[in-house]
Design a protein around this motif. Structure first.
Motif, PDB file in Angstrom:
ATOM      1  N   PHE A   1       1.138  32.327  55.907  1.00 22.24           N
ATOM      2  CA  PHE A   1       1.249  33.169  54.454  1.00 22.24           C
ATOM      3  C   PHE A   1       2.047  32.529  53.498  1.00 22.24           C
ATOM      4  O   PHE A   1       1.983  32.597  52.317  1.00 22.24           O
ATOM      5  CB  PHE A   1       1.602  34.606  54.769  1.00 22.24           C
ATOM      6  CG  PHE A   1       1.691  35.389  53.755  1.00 22.24           C
ATOM      7  CD1 PHE A   1       3.093  35.871  53.468  1.00 22.24           C
ATOM      8  CD2 PHE A   1       0.611  36.006  53.231  1.00 22.24           C
ATOM      9  CE1 PHE A   1       2.966  36.651  52.493  1.00 22.24           C
ATOM     10  CE2 PHE A   1       0.547  36.864  52.088  1.00 22.24           C
ATOM     11  CZ  PHE A   1       1.828  37.185  51.722  1.00 22.24           C
ATOM     12  N   PHE A   2       3.094  32.071  54.103  1.00 15.80           N
ATOM     13  CA  PHE A   2       4.145  31.361  53.220  1.00 15.80           C
ATOM     14  C   PHE A   2       3.433  30.436  52.384  1.00 15.80           C
ATOM     15  O   PHE A   2       3.841  29.918  51.002  1.00 15.80           O
ATOM     16  CB  PHE A   2       5.447  31.213  53.801  1.00 15.80           C
ATOM     17  CG  PHE A   2       6.353  32.411  54.356  1.00 15.80           C
ATOM     18  CD1 PHE A   2       6.987  32.357  55.472  1.00 15.80           C
ATOM     19  CD2 PHE A   2       6.140  33.364  53.624  1.00 15.80           C
ATOM     20  CE1 PHE A   2       7.802  33.558  55.984  1.00 15.80           C
ATOM     21  CE2 PHE A   2       6.847  34.732  54.145  1.00 15.80           C
ATOM     22  CZ  PHE A   2       7.673  34.625  55.230  1.00 15.80           C
TER      23      PHE A   2
ATOM     24  N   ILE B   1      -6.758  28.718  47.355  1.00 15.45           N
ATOM     25  CA  ILE B   1      -6.547  29.744  48.033  1.00 15.45           C
ATOM     26  C   ILE B   1      -8.011  30.181  48.849  1.00 15.45           C
ATOM     27  O   ILE B   1      -7.625  30.643  50.045  1.00 15.45           O
ATOM     28  CB  ILE B   1      -5.877  30.912  47.380  1.00 15.45           C
ATOM     29  CG1 ILE B   1      -4.666  30.425  46.706  1.00 15.45           C
ATOM     30  CG2 ILE B   1      -5.558  31.908  48.236  1.00 15.45           C
ATOM     31  CD1 ILE B   1      -3.631  29.872  47.227  1.00 15.45           C
ATOM     32  N   THR B   2      -8.872  30.234  48.155  1.00 15.80           N
ATOM     33  CA  THR B   2      -9.944  30.828  48.575  1.00 15.80           C
ATOM     34  C   THR B   2     -10.485  29.879  49.730  1.00 15.80           C
ATOM     35  O   THR B   2     -10.876  30.330  50.893  1.00 15.80           O
ATOM     36  CB  THR B   2     -11.113  30.919  47.728  1.00 15.80           C
ATOM     37  OG1 THR B   2     -10.623  31.563  46.435  1.00 15.80           O
ATOM     38  CG2 THR B   2     -12.157  31.877  48.209  1.00 15.80           C
TER      39      THR B   2
ATOM     40  N   TYR C   1      -6.674  29.546  42.371  1.00 15.90           N
ATOM     41  CA  TYR C   1      -7.318  30.317  43.307  1.00 15.90           C
ATOM     42  C   TYR C   1      -8.330  29.632  44.204  1.00 15.90           C
ATOM     43  O   TYR C   1      -8.574  30.377  45.297  1.00 15.90           O
ATOM     44  CB  TYR C   1      -7.760  31.628  42.614  1.00 15.90           C
ATOM     45  CG  TYR C   1      -6.541  32.401  42.230  1.00 15.90           C
ATOM     46  CD1 TYR C   1      -5.930  32.582  41.038  1.00 15.90           C
ATOM     47  CD2 TYR C   1      -5.730  33.090  43.233  1.00 15.90           C
ATOM     48  CE1 TYR C   1      -4.841  33.102  40.765  1.00 15.90           C
ATOM     49  CE2 TYR C   1      -4.533  33.816  43.106  1.00 15.90           C
ATOM     50  CZ  TYR C   1      -3.910  33.790  41.821  1.00 15.90           C
ATOM     51  OH  TYR C   1      -2.962  34.540  41.370  1.00 15.90           O
TER      52      TYR C   1
ATOM     53  N   MET D   1      -9.363  29.443  57.500  1.00 18.04           N
ATOM     54  CA  MET D   1      -8.754  30.217  58.432  1.00 18.04           C
ATOM     55  C   MET D   1      -9.762  31.012  59.257  1.00 18.04           C
ATOM     56  O   MET D   1      -9.743  30.807  60.429  1.00 18.04           O
ATOM     57  CB  MET D   1      -7.745  31.119  57.906  1.00 18.04           C
ATOM     58  CG  MET D   1      -6.476  30.714  57.699  1.00 18.04           C
ATOM     59  SD  MET D   1      -5.391  31.962  56.513  1.00 18.04           S
ATOM     60  CE  MET D   1      -4.868  32.918  58.134  1.00 18.04           C
ATOM     61  N   ILE D   2     -10.855  31.294  58.701  1.00 17.75           N
ATOM     62  CA  ILE D   2     -11.837  31.899  59.454  1.00 17.75           C
ATOM     63  C   ILE D   2     -12.629  30.865  60.274  1.00 17.75           C
ATOM     64  O   ILE D   2     -12.690  31.036  61.702  1.00 17.75           O
ATOM     65  CB  ILE D   2     -13.017  32.577  58.508  1.00 17.75           C
ATOM     66  CG1 ILE D   2     -12.431  33.719  57.681  1.00 17.75           C
ATOM     67  CG2 ILE D   2     -13.997  33.223  59.299  1.00 17.75           C
ATOM     68  CD1 ILE D   2     -13.321  34.202  56.788  1.00 17.75           C
TER      69      ILE D   2
ATOM     70  N   GLN E   1      -1.413  29.157  40.622  1.00 19.62           N
ATOM     71  CA  GLN E   1      -2.520  30.026  40.077  1.00 19.62           C
ATOM     72  C   GLN E   1      -3.976  29.280  40.262  1.00 19.62           C
ATOM     73  O   GLN E   1      -4.770  29.722  39.496  1.00 19.62           O
ATOM     74  CB  GLN E   1      -2.587  30.487  38.657  1.00 19.62           C
ATOM     75  CG  GLN E   1      -0.984  30.870  38.163  1.00 19.62           C
ATOM     76  CD  GLN E   1      -0.772  32.243  38.359  1.00 19.62           C
ATOM     77  OE1 GLN E   1      -1.905  32.955  38.454  1.00 19.62           O
ATOM     78  NE2 GLN E   1       0.467  32.604  38.787  1.00 19.62           N
TER      79      GLN E   1
ATOM     80  N   ALA F   1      -0.055  29.495  45.930  1.00 16.46           N
ATOM     81  CA  ALA F   1      -0.848  30.197  44.916  1.00 16.46           C
ATOM     82  C   ALA F   1       0.093  30.365  43.786  1.00 16.46           C
ATOM     83  O   ALA F   1      -0.325  30.763  42.491  1.00 16.46           O
ATOM     84  CB  ALA F   1      -0.971  31.671  45.419  1.00 16.46           C
ATOM     85  N   ALA F   2       1.361  29.837  43.838  1.00 17.13           N
ATOM     86  CA  ALA F   2       2.306  29.843  42.299  1.00 17.13           C
ATOM     87  C   ALA F   2       1.489  29.205  41.686  1.00 17.13           C
ATOM     88  O   ALA F   2       2.039  29.521  40.235  1.00 17.13           O
ATOM     89  CB  ALA F   2       3.443  29.428  43.046  1.00 17.13           C
TER      90      ALA F   2
ATOM     91  N   ALA G   1      -8.558  30.338  52.739  1.00 11.37           N
ATOM     92  CA  ALA G   1      -8.658  31.412  53.556  1.00 11.37           C
ATOM     93  C   ALA G   1     -10.041  31.113  54.413  1.00 11.37           C
ATOM     94  O   ALA G   1     -10.231  31.736  55.626  1.00 11.37           O
ATOM     95  CB  ALA G   1      -8.873  32.590  52.739  1.00 11.37           C
TER      96      ALA G   1
ATOM     97  N   ILE H   1       0.405  29.740  51.897  1.00 15.19           N
ATOM     98  CA  ILE H   1      -0.388  30.168  50.828  1.00 15.19           C
ATOM     99  C   ILE H   1      -0.063  30.539  49.627  1.00 15.19           C
ATOM    100  O   ILE H   1      -0.154  30.424  48.405  1.00 15.19           O
ATOM    101  CB  ILE H   1      -1.693  31.144  51.474  1.00 15.19           C
ATOM    102  CG1 ILE H   1      -2.266  30.332  52.517  1.00 15.19           C
ATOM    103  CG2 ILE H   1      -2.550  31.617  50.381  1.00 15.19           C
ATOM    104  CD1 ILE H   1      -3.379  31.051  53.031  1.00 15.19           C
ATOM    105  N   MET H   2       1.342  31.450  49.915  1.00 13.60           N
ATOM    106  CA  MET H   2       1.945  32.020  48.525  1.00 13.60           C
ATOM    107  C   MET H   2       2.514  30.770  47.856  1.00 13.60           C
ATOM    108  O   MET H   2       2.413  30.960  46.646  1.00 13.60           O
ATOM    109  CB  MET H   2       3.133  32.755  49.220  1.00 13.60           C
ATOM    110  CG  MET H   2       2.766  34.175  49.715  1.00 13.60           C
ATOM    111  SD  MET H   2       2.915  35.370  48.640  1.00 13.60           S
ATOM    112  CE  MET H   2       4.034  35.221  47.671  1.00 13.60           C
TER     113      MET H   2
END
Lengths: 470, 480, 167
Positions: free
Chosen positions: A385-386, A400-401, A397, A407-408, A395, A392-393, A404, A388-389
């Motif tokens: 999480f950290f 990020i997607t 996305y 991760m799946i 911007q 994400a800074a 995610a 990705i945060m």
């Protein structure tokens, strides 16, 4: 001045002292049994770990060859912790090995190399530290002396290391040629982004990428991890990678700050490639060591996302993730090491029904796999999480997607292994593994780390306060 | 403090249960802990110790602006009460069952309760996400280890499907986080965001898909019937009684108030999907032979109505949803208890193999009939109040939607009465010949549930009062 | 053209040609011998740059010690052109393409480099390669890397002994 020397270089001097103690035992006339050597080495490593926490201060020595500050001390402590846990877990395999002292000698010299590499503020020192970190590992990969796979792994490791060192050195020499200096402090001012400099930077980047097995420089990873003895694989995948991540992040943020736009795009592309390819290949693996190898490649892709954030959170999340990764990966490899040492089984099909015969170890491996997948409440969730945060800074996305979605995919193969452990039946499951006090201690440390370092937010806050971004 | 203990108590109880040595030790500890949690919830709701104890706030991850903030407002109180009632009921019903590795089973159930309590109380989005994911692991292990024959593939699908939704929600959370003026995860900060229409729609979709998978709403429902069927029935009771409410709760707490414009923008299509789901699920329920699958599809229909009522944006509709969340929980747990009793006693769930139980087990028959009538939402039962209010809201939104949704009530009557008739009336079969009536413990629990059904059907005011503050808040956000 | 220029061009062509012959020779012994010629050519370049010590050390260490080691290994393993594995044609193709691209980029980057365009190399003038400067710097500024390299050799020896010892 002498006082300074001992305090500032404490992290390097302690392993050196242990190195020479063990060396004298080896060449001396005392015939110590394997068990007593292992006990001595573990006690010394524990003292090394604990002594690192006391009485540190910032400073530099030998010009710009060595410098240290609170963040570097933390990074070295994390590596000390890693080597201690690896040593604990190696006990089961070392009990009957003929070259116990040499194992520790090589491990310690590799650790010293990593420390010098982290503390170096000069490209030459960095290169020497890197070589000192890598060459003993190539010898260590061969330590299963009867097995052919082990020699093959060592051969592949030395070949790829030599090649990557060649690229790295080419980049360093071009960098020196175009700027006239090797020191980290002077380089940023002299970087003007000319073609030759960018080419040199790309070569340097490629050398790094080899070491942290980022796609497409990852081809050595699976074979080496599979062939090398499990404790060496644990060390390679956790401590070695961790050290290179630390240096990578710090070099990118301080030395190559003027080229930030260039390396941002490179990191973006490489992290996407790494995550996707690492996960896709991991899906197909049948050997648990290879699966963990590809999974660690995918995790490196995640770390690159965090580093690409270029902020204080970027460094903090990368360091934090390496700490979590130490606990998680060593827990997973620890269980694999125990099973491998006692039964030699390394296929996922052999692990079916593991829960029935070894409930404790099955739960440890399950928690480690959930942590690798990034499911709460394990520390792996917070680590990812950290990261990705931090990423994400900027911007972005898309990144990020894709993270995610990866991760799946990674959850799929981790869950597959959990399912095999708990829910599949097996006619001939792995028999009850007996493990001694060393392995128990290692498991306890790893579990405590995985559960607590996430929930206790002080850990991340401490790391965050020590980090700097730009 | 009470709020904090509501999370800590099941957690510590669960961990303690893991180390219990004997079957009865595990059962007793878990029953005791769940009853204690119920007492604590009642204390929190009644406000005996002062209502400030219902909130807890402390620093958690300061670099990110995430705080450990939990609190009990009206809707949370009601859902925590539902959770706290469900677990002792479930433990009581399965008290005489023997499960392999009981310490792990009951420990995991209590850990599940921790996750659920946390979701219902969290007012910080990262904490909410943390508990949302946390509830998944015990559910996965419970279904996979103690479930039916085809459990492995089915629970795998369940875990991955839900995880996909959660990760989409994570992307959405990060997206919103960077748009908050003070970069924090708190609910109040989320209320302050200003988004353009396109951005709001995008973030709305990310969140909604996660909640739609959880509820589930057509067409994201495919995991549900299989999972409910393959899971051990006590776990199904919690899954369908409480866990689905997580989705509805999240829509009311985190979706509609944060994205009011997007909610109105998408309401038509969401209501359409919900209504289609209601009718579709009811039609399939009619054709089911397996008792558990029948109840599962019926549950989809009920949840579909609740989802539609939320998006109808009428005050009375939202009030209906609040009360129905509680009622549906009670009713469906009652139905599952009957299914569990039938299955453990007779070893089958197939309606074709059952029959004539009324003569053998009259108490069971009476209770099931009451529960079934509650499922159809007959007046005098609690479900009637909720459904009436929800239909009222849907009717005011669009007459045709309400009419089509109304068909599902008729269909519900069809399959429910069919079920009753098949199980209890007619000739006894080979299987049901040897049936005996309910044990005393189960009888008492079911009677309590029946009393709740009837009492809330006649006098629903307490629940309405309890949740009125949340209803007002949501409604005002909808029309802000 | 002055003598230095002639010598530079001759040594460069010799180095490149020998390097290509290293790769192209079928017999491994021939490859080693061509490599020795490369080292001699590079040492010649060092001499041109006024680094006599480096030139001698290059010859002694590389052409002397390391190449002799290579020859020993080739002799002991009895390698000759029959035992050389042949590669897939596509591998060779992609190798040529990627190597060629790298060469192309490097040459163009170097040609456009501001630090090089319009400048001439320091022949017979630099003092970096002189032994007294090297020695001074090695024991003062670069003392730490010097000591680290000794640890590196020690650990390499330990590793080699473990692997090579007869069990």
């Amino acid at each position: 001045m002498l006082n300074d020397f001992f305090i500032l270089m404490k992290f390097e001097l302690l392993p050196a002292v242990i190195f020479f103690v063990l060396l004298f035992i080896k060449v001396g006339t005392a015939e110590l049994s394997n068990a007593s050597i292992i006990r001595l080495a573990n006690i010394l490593l524990f003292i090394n770990l604990v002594a690192g926490f006391f009485y540190n201060k910032d400073g530099g020595m030998f010009g710009d060859m060595f410098h240290t500050n609170a963040l570097i001390v933390l990074q070295k402590s994390i590596l000390n912790l890693g080597i201690f846990i690896v040593s604990l877990q190696a006990e089961a395999w070392l009990r009957t090995h003929k070259h116990v002292i040499e194992f520790y000698l090589l491990l310690l010299s590799s650790l010293m190399g990593m420390f010098f590499m982290i503390s170096g503020a000069n490209l030459l020192m960095f290169y020497l530290g890197l070589e000192l970190a890598t060459i003993p590992l190539a010898a260590l990969a061969n330590f299963d002396l009867e097995k052919r796979k082990s020699s093959e792994a060592a051969m592949k490791l030395i070949m790829s290391s030599a090649f990557s060192s060649g690229l790295l050195l080419f980049g360093i020499s071009l960098m020196y040629g175009t700027t006239g200096t090797l020191g980290f402090a002077q380089l940023p001012a002299l970087l003007n982004g000319s073609n030759l400099q960018v080419f040199a930077f790309v070569l340097l980047f490629a050398g790094f990428a080899f070491k942290i097995s980022v796609v497409p420089f990852h081809l050595w990873t699976a074979d080496v991890y599979e062939g090398a003895p499990v404790p060496v694989t644990s060390f390679l995948s956790v401590v070695s990678k961790g050290a290179f991540i630390f240096v990578f992040a710090s070099v990118l943020y301080t030395v190559f700050k003027p080229l930030a736009d260039t390396w941002y795009h490179m990191l973006f592309l490489l992290s996407v490639l790494t995550m996707v390819i690492g996960n896709l290949f991991a899906l197909r693996q049948q050997n648990i060591k290879r699966m963990l190898a590809f999974s660690s490649i995918a995790q490196m892709g995640f770390i690159l996302i965090g580093i690409s954030g270029s902020s204080q959170a970027g460094t903090a999340s990368a360091v934090y993730f390496v700490l979590v990764y130490v606990f998680t990966n060593l827990a997973a490899f620890g269980v694999v090491a125990l099973v491998s040492a006692q039964t030699g089984k390394e296929d996922i099909t052999d692990y079916k029904g593991f829960h029935a015969t070894n409930p404790v170890l099955a739960w440890v491996l399950a928690i480690a796999l959930f942590s690798l997948a990034g499911v709460p409440p394990t520390a792996g969730f917070f680590g990812k999480f950290f990261l990705i945060m931090a990423g994400a800074a900027k911007q972005n996305y898309w990144l990020i997607t894709i993270a995610a979605l990866n991760m799946i995919v990674s959850l799929y193969y981790y869950l597959n292994l959990v399912k095999a452990l708990f829910m599949d039946a097996n006619a001939s499951p792995v028999p009850k593994i007996t493990f001694g006090v060393y392995a128990k201690l290692a498991i306890v440390i790893c579990i405590a780390g995985m559960v607590l370092s996430g929930l206790a937010s002080v850990v991340y806050e401490y790391i965050y306060n020590l980090s700097t971004g730009f | 403090m009470i709020a904090l203990f509501l999370i800590l108590l099941p957690l510590i109880g669960g961990l303690a249960t893991f180390f219990a040595k004997s079957n009865s030790g595990a059962k007793n500890i878990s029953l005791f802990v769940s009853l204690l949690t119920l007492l604590l919830v009642i204390a929190g709701i009644s406000g005996i110790f002062g209502s400030s104890l219902n909130f807890y706030d402390s620093a958690w991850i300061t670099p990110l602006g995430a705080r450990f903030t939990i609190g009990l407002d009206g809707m949370s109180k009601m859902l925590c009460l539902l959770t706290a009632i469900s677990f002792p009921v479930v433990f009581g019903v399965v008290y005489n069952n023997k499960y392999p590795q009981p310490a792990s089973f009951f420990g995991l159930m209590l850990l599940l309760q921790t996750g659920l309590m946390g979701v219902f109380m969290a007012t910080d989005c990262l904490l909410f996400y943390f508990f949302w994911e946390l509830a998944l692991i015990p559910a996965y292990f419970l279904c996979s280890i103690w479930g039916g024959d085809k459990r492995i593939k089915v629970t795998f699908k369940f875990f991955i499907y839900t995880f996909i939704g959660s990760l989409l929600m994570l992307v959405g959370i990060l997206y919103i986080y960077f748009k908050t003026p003070d970069h924090s995860f708190a609910l109040t900060s989320f209320y302050k965001i200003k988004l353009s229409a396109a951005e709001e729609n995008f973030a709305f979709l990310l969140f909604f898909i996660a909640f739609a998978i959880k509820m589930p709403v057509f067409p994201f429902h495919t995991w549900q019937p299989d999972t409910y069927e393959q899971a051990p029935t006590p776990v199904t009771m919690i899954l369908s009684g409480v866990m689905v409410k997580m989705g509805l709760f999240a829509v009311l707490r985190w979706l509609v108030p944060v994205f009011p414009a997007a909610s109105t923008h998408f309401s038509h299509i969401i209501i359409l999907l919900s209504v289609i789901g209601m009718v579709y699920a009811s039609l399939i329920a009619i054709r089911q032979d397996d008792l558990k699958r029948l109840i599962a599809y019926s549950s989809i229909a009920h949840i579909g109505l609740m989802c539609a009522a939320i998006f109808s944006a009428q005050q009375i509709g939202i009030e209906g949803v609040m009360i129905q969340m509680f009622n549906h929980g009670i009713n469906v747990i009652g139905l599952w208890i009957v299914a569990e009793v039938i299955e453990t006693q007779l070893g089958t769930r197939k309606l074709s193999e059952l029959g004539g139980l009324a003569s053998k087990a009259p108490a069971l028959a009476i209770i099931l009939v009451v529960m079934a009538l509650a499922n159809i939402a007959l007046p005098l039962t609690n479900a009637f109040v909720g459904e009436f209010m929800m239909f009222n809201g849907l009717f005011r939104y669009n007459v045709w939607m309400a009419a089509v949704a109304g068909i599902s009530i008729i269909l519900a009557a069809v399959y429910t009465l069919n079920m009753i008739q098949k199980i209890f009336y007619g000739e006894t079969t080979v299987v049901t010949d040897g049936a005996i009536d309910l044990a005393m413990g189960t009888k008492i629990i079911l009677v309590v549930l029946v009393v709740l059904v009837l009492a809330l059907g006649i006098y629903p005011q307490p629940i309405l009062q309890l949740t009125s503050d949340t209803v007002a808040a949501v409604f005002s956000k909808f029309h802000s | 053209m002055s003598t230095s220029e002639i010598l530079f061009w001759f040594l460069s062509v010799l180095a490149l040609f020998s390097a290509i012959m290293v790769l192209v020779s079928k017999n491994p012994i021939h490859s080693v011998l061509w490599l020795i010629v490369v080292f001699f050519a590079i040492s010649g370049h060092y001499l041109l740059l006024n680094a006599q010590f480096l030139a001698i050390v290059n010859i002694i260490v590389y052409a002397g010690a390391i190449m002799v080691l290579f020859l020993f290994v080739i002799m002991l393993m009895n390698l000759n052109k029959e035992t050389e594995p042949s590669r897939n044609i596509w591998m060779k193709f992609s190798g040529v393409i990627s190597g060629g691209l790298l060469l192309w980029i490097f040459v163009s980057a170097t040609r456009s480099a501001g630090e090089i365009v319009g400048k001439t190399a320091m022949i017979k003038e630099g003092s970096i390669g002189l032994i007294e400067n090297l020695g001074k710097v090695l024991f003062t500024q670069y003392a730490l890397p010097f000591e680290i390299s000794s640890v590196l050799f020690l650990s390499a020896m330990v590793g080699a002994v473990v692997i090579g010892k007869k069990q």
